[in-house]
Design a protein around this motif. Sequence first.
Motif, PDB file in Angstrom:
ATOM      1  N   ALA A 190       0.821  -1.208   0.000  1.00 57.95           N
ATOM      2  CA  ALA A 190       0.000   0.000   0.000  1.00 57.95           C
ATOM      3  C   ALA A 190       0.852   1.253   0.000  1.00 57.95           C
ATOM      4  CB  ALA A 190      -0.908   0.014   1.236  1.00 57.95           C
ATOM      5  N   SER A 191       0.299   2.338  -0.549  1.00 57.65           N
ATOM      6  CA  SER A 191       0.895   3.658  -0.350  1.00 57.65           C
ATOM      7  C   SER A 191       0.755   4.014   1.126  1.00 57.65           C
ATOM      8  CB  SER A 191       0.176   4.704  -1.200  1.00 57.65           C
ATOM      9  OG  SER A 191       0.368   4.446  -2.582  1.00 57.65           O
ATOM     10  N   VAL A 192       1.701   4.812   1.601  1.00 55.70           N
ATOM     11  CA  VAL A 192       1.723   5.125   3.032  1.00 55.70           C
ATOM     12  C   VAL A 192       0.425   5.800   3.479  1.00 55.70           C
ATOM     13  CG1 VAL A 192       2.928   6.395   4.836  1.00 55.70           C
ATOM     14  CG2 VAL A 192       4.231   5.303   2.993  1.00 55.70           C
ATOM     15  N   THR A 193       0.027   6.828   2.739  1.00 56.22           N
ATOM     16  CA  THR A 193      -1.173   7.593   3.079  1.00 56.22           C
ATOM     17  C   THR A 193      -2.056   7.728   1.845  1.00 56.22           C
ATOM     18  OG1 THR A 193       0.070   8.905   4.683  1.00 56.22           O
ATOM     19  CG2 THR A 193      -2.021   9.810   3.948  1.00 56.22           C
ATOM     20  N   PRO A 194      -3.358   7.482   1.999  1.00 52.89           N
ATOM     21  CA  PRO A 194      -4.063   7.015   3.190  1.00 52.89           C
ATOM     22  C   PRO A 194      -4.184   5.493   3.274  1.00 52.89           C
ATOM     23  CG  PRO A 194      -5.669   7.539   1.527  1.00 52.89           C
ATOM     24  CD  PRO A 194      -4.310   7.814   0.906  1.00 52.89           C
ATOM     25  N   HIS A 195      -3.699   4.792   2.262  1.00 54.17           N
ATOM     26  CA  HIS A 195      -3.991   3.366   2.110  1.00 54.17           C
ATOM     27  C   HIS A 195      -3.516   2.519   3.286  1.00 54.17           C
ATOM     28  CE1 HIS A 195      -3.767   5.390  -1.778  1.00 54.17           C
ATOM     29  NE2 HIS A 195      -4.703   4.554  -2.188  1.00 54.17           N
ATOM     30  N   ALA A 196      -2.248   2.687   3.668  1.00 57.21           N
ATOM     31  CA  ALA A 196      -1.727   1.895   4.784  1.00 57.21           C
ATOM     32  C   ALA A 196      -2.447   2.243   6.082  1.00 57.21           C
ATOM     33  CB  ALA A 196      -0.221   2.115   4.930  1.00 57.21           C
ATOM     34  N   GLU A 197      -2.820   3.512   6.226  1.00 55.63           N
ATOM     35  CA  GLU A 197      -3.542   3.921   7.433  1.00 55.63           C
ATOM     36  C   GLU A 197      -4.926   3.279   7.480  1.00 55.63           C
ATOM     37  OE1 GLU A 197      -1.336   8.297   7.445  1.00 55.63           O
ATOM     38  OE2 GLU A 197      -3.420   8.108   6.798  1.00 55.63           O
ATOM     39  N   ILE A 198      -5.593   3.229   6.348  1.00 55.91           N
ATOM     40  CA  ILE A 198      -6.910   2.588   6.279  1.00 55.91           C
ATOM     41  C   ILE A 198      -6.775   1.085   6.544  1.00 55.91           C
ATOM     42  CG2 ILE A 198      -8.846   2.035   4.750  1.00 55.91           C
ATOM     43  CD1 ILE A 198      -8.294   4.764   3.363  1.00 55.91           C
ATOM     44  N   LEU A 199      -5.734   0.483   5.964  1.00 59.73           N
ATOM     45  CA  LEU A 199      -5.496  -0.938   6.201  1.00 59.73           C
ATOM     46  C   LEU A 199      -5.238  -1.221   7.677  1.00 59.73           C
ATOM     47  CD1 LEU A 199      -3.289  -1.902   3.134  1.00 59.73           C
ATOM     48  CD2 LEU A 199      -5.536  -2.866   3.689  1.00 59.73           C
ATOM     49  N   GLY A 200      -4.684  -0.240   8.379  1.00 57.90           N
ATOM     50  CA  GLY A 200      -4.451  -0.416   9.810  1.00 57.90           C
ATOM     51  C   GLY A 200      -5.740  -0.666  10.575  1.00 57.90           C
ATOM     52  N   ILE A 201      -6.826  -0.042  10.146  1.00 56.57           N
ATOM     53  CA  ILE A 201      -8.128  -0.277  10.780  1.00 56.57           C
ATOM     54  C   ILE A 201      -8.668  -1.644  10.365  1.00 56.57           C
ATOM     55  CG2 ILE A 201     -10.459   0.622  11.091  1.00 56.57           C
ATOM     56  CD1 ILE A 201      -8.179   2.382  12.193  1.00 56.57           C
ATOM     57  N   ALA A 202      -8.509  -1.978   9.088  1.00 49.66           N
ATOM     58  CA  ALA A 202      -8.939  -3.295   8.612  1.00 49.66           C
ATOM     59  C   ALA A 202      -8.173  -4.405   9.326  1.00 49.66           C
ATOM     60  CB  ALA A 202      -8.732  -3.401   7.105  1.00 49.66           C
ATOM     61  N   LYS A 203      -6.922  -4.135   9.659  1.00 49.25           N
ATOM     62  CA  LYS A 203      -6.095  -5.127  10.362  1.00 49.25           C
ATOM     63  C   LYS A 203      -6.732  -5.528  11.680  1.00 49.25           C
ATOM     64  CE  LYS A 203      -1.356  -5.878  11.991  1.00 49.25           C
ATOM     65  NZ  LYS A 203       0.031  -5.352  11.966  1.00 49.25           N
ATOM     66  N   GLU A 204      -7.279  -4.559  12.395  1.00 47.10           N
ATOM     67  CA  GLU A 204      -7.936  -4.840  13.672  1.00 47.10           C
ATOM     68  C   GLU A 204      -9.146  -5.747  13.473  1.00 47.10           C
ATOM     69  OE1 GLU A 204      -8.940  -1.044  15.249  1.00 47.10           O
ATOM     70  OE2 GLU A 204      -6.862  -0.292  15.236  1.00 47.10           O
ATOM     71  N   ILE A 205      -9.906  -5.471  12.429  1.00 46.44           N
ATOM     72  CA  ILE A 205     -11.106  -6.261  12.143  1.00 46.44           C
ATOM     73  C   ILE A 205     -10.728  -7.677  11.731  1.00 46.44           C
ATOM     74  CG2 ILE A 205     -13.136  -6.433  10.649  1.00 46.44           C
ATOM     75  CD1 ILE A 205     -12.974  -3.336  10.385  1.00 46.44           C
ATOM     76  N   LEU A 206      -9.713  -7.786  10.880  1.00 48.98           N
ATOM     77  CA  LEU A 206      -9.268  -9.100  10.420  1.00 48.98           C
ATOM     78  C   LEU A 206      -8.712  -9.934  11.570  1.00 48.98           C
ATOM     79  CD1 LEU A 206      -7.582  -8.078   7.057  1.00 48.98           C
ATOM     80  CD2 LEU A 206      -9.547  -9.604   7.304  1.00 48.98           C
ATOM     81  N   SER A 207      -8.054  -9.279  12.509  1.00 48.59           N
ATOM     82  CA  SER A 207      -7.496  -9.999  13.657  1.00 48.59           C
ATOM     83  C   SER A 207      -8.592 -10.696  14.449  1.00 48.59           C
ATOM     84  CB  SER A 207      -6.732  -9.020  14.560  1.00 48.59           C
ATOM     85  OG  SER A 207      -6.222  -9.689  15.696  1.00 48.59           O
ATOM     86  N   GLU A 208      -9.729 -10.036  14.557  1.00 46.97           N
ATOM     87  CA  GLU A 208     -10.862 -10.634  15.278  1.00 46.97           C
ATOM     88  C   GLU A 208     -11.391 -11.870  14.574  1.00 46.97           C
ATOM     89  OE1 GLU A 208     -13.626  -7.439  15.505  1.00 46.97           O
ATOM     90  OE2 GLU A 208     -12.390  -6.232  16.890  1.00 46.97           O
ATOM     91  N   LYS A 209     -11.107 -11.980  13.270  1.00 50.23           N
ATOM     92  CA  LYS A 209     -11.560 -13.141  12.491  1.00 50.23           C
ATOM     93  C   LYS A 209     -10.462 -14.183  12.317  1.00 50.23           C
ATOM     94  CE  LYS A 209     -14.945 -10.424   9.891  1.00 50.23           C
ATOM     95  NZ  LYS A 209     -15.426 -10.024   8.548  1.00 50.23           N
ATOM     96  N   GLY A 210      -9.344 -13.962  13.010  1.00 48.52           N
ATOM     97  CA  GLY A 210      -8.268 -14.941  12.963  1.00 48.52           C
ATOM     98  C   GLY A 210      -7.256 -14.735  11.867  1.00 48.52           C
ATOM     99  N   TYR A 211      -7.311 -13.596  11.169  1.00 49.80           N
ATOM    100  CA  TYR A 211      -6.362 -13.319  10.099  1.00 49.80           C
ATOM    101  C   TYR A 211      -5.277 -12.359  10.575  1.00 49.80           C
ATOM    102  CZ  TYR A 211      -9.585 -15.358   6.675  1.00 49.80           C
ATOM    103  OH  TYR A 211     -10.392 -16.215   5.966  1.00 49.80           O
ATOM    104  N   GLU A 212      -4.063 -12.609  10.142  1.00 51.35           N
ATOM    105  CA  GLU A 212      -2.956 -11.694  10.391  1.00 51.35           C
ATOM    106  C   GLU A 212      -2.705 -10.890   9.123  1.00 51.35           C
ATOM    107  OE1 GLU A 212       1.893 -11.731  11.175  1.00 51.35           O
ATOM    108  OE2 GLU A 212       0.751 -13.605  11.241  1.00 51.35           O
ATOM    109  N   LEU A 213      -2.715  -9.574   9.242  1.00 50.89           N
ATOM    110  CA  LEU A 213      -2.490  -8.702   8.088  1.00 50.89           C
ATOM    111  C   LEU A 213      -1.141  -8.020   8.230  1.00 50.89           C
ATOM    112  CD1 LEU A 213      -3.350  -7.254   5.499  1.00 50.89           C
ATOM    113  CD2 LEU A 213      -4.531  -5.565   6.924  1.00 50.89           C
TER     114      LEU A 213
END
Length: 268
Positions: A33-56
């Motif tokens: 991802a590009s640093v901004t805003p893509h990686a920042e947005i992915l940072g929020i998705a990472k939290e959601i994916l973690s709850e589903k057992g995925y490591e991002l």
Amino acid sequence: MKRIVSIVVLLTVFTVLLSGCAAKEDKKLVVGASVTPHAEILGIAKEILSEKGYELEIVEYSDYVQPNLALDAGDLDANYFQHQPYLDQFSEERGLDLKSVAIIHYEPIGIYPGKTASIDALPDGAQITVPNDATNEARALLLLEAQGLITIADGAGLDATINDIVENPKNLEIVEIEAAQLARSLEDVDLAVINGNVAIQAGLNVATDSIAFEEKDSVAAETYGNIIAVKSGDEDRDDIKALIEALKSDKVRDFINDTYEGAVVPKF
């Protein structure tokens, strides 16, 4: 006999361990991802994916070339930095088989003041910098045309380059430079047409700092939504579907709206 049984048991345990490792690795996603805003947005998705057992794992890039090459090489499971026209052009030029699987957001491109504070104050022969990649250059030229500064040849549309300028009453010098350098060019030029993510990285907000920008209901807004890209054939993977679901969540939408205040617009 006991030795044979022991070997069989060890092989069985080893096989189970390998299966467990494979399963664990299958739950890991690597996304460029590009640093901004893509990686920042992915940072929020990472939290959601973690709850589903995925490591991002998020790999950040500062250019528009390496993320697609890394995806094609298999170093990434997906990338998130570009729009469809750029993906199409890049894939055709490089012979890659990459595919968009979701549109996540739109970043309006804007005209920012440098040595000249407004379009009305623009002198004859003024310098304006625009992105040098073909798809974003066309966006920049269309935005300049919308402000009455130039006229582009009929039919050029989203393929327009500076060679398609048929009227330039102020004899503007339009300079093509790498997108990442646009914000830095402001102190040396009259105006710069800057990509959304580059502007954000430079601390600029298209809604408050630009003097003109693409409207959210424009053709550009529909055409240049930022996408999730994968290698063809990977679009039906469960982990890719989980990534898309996380990125299209209410939590991500709220983050985008609250954080970027109009500089990034959710497309879901």
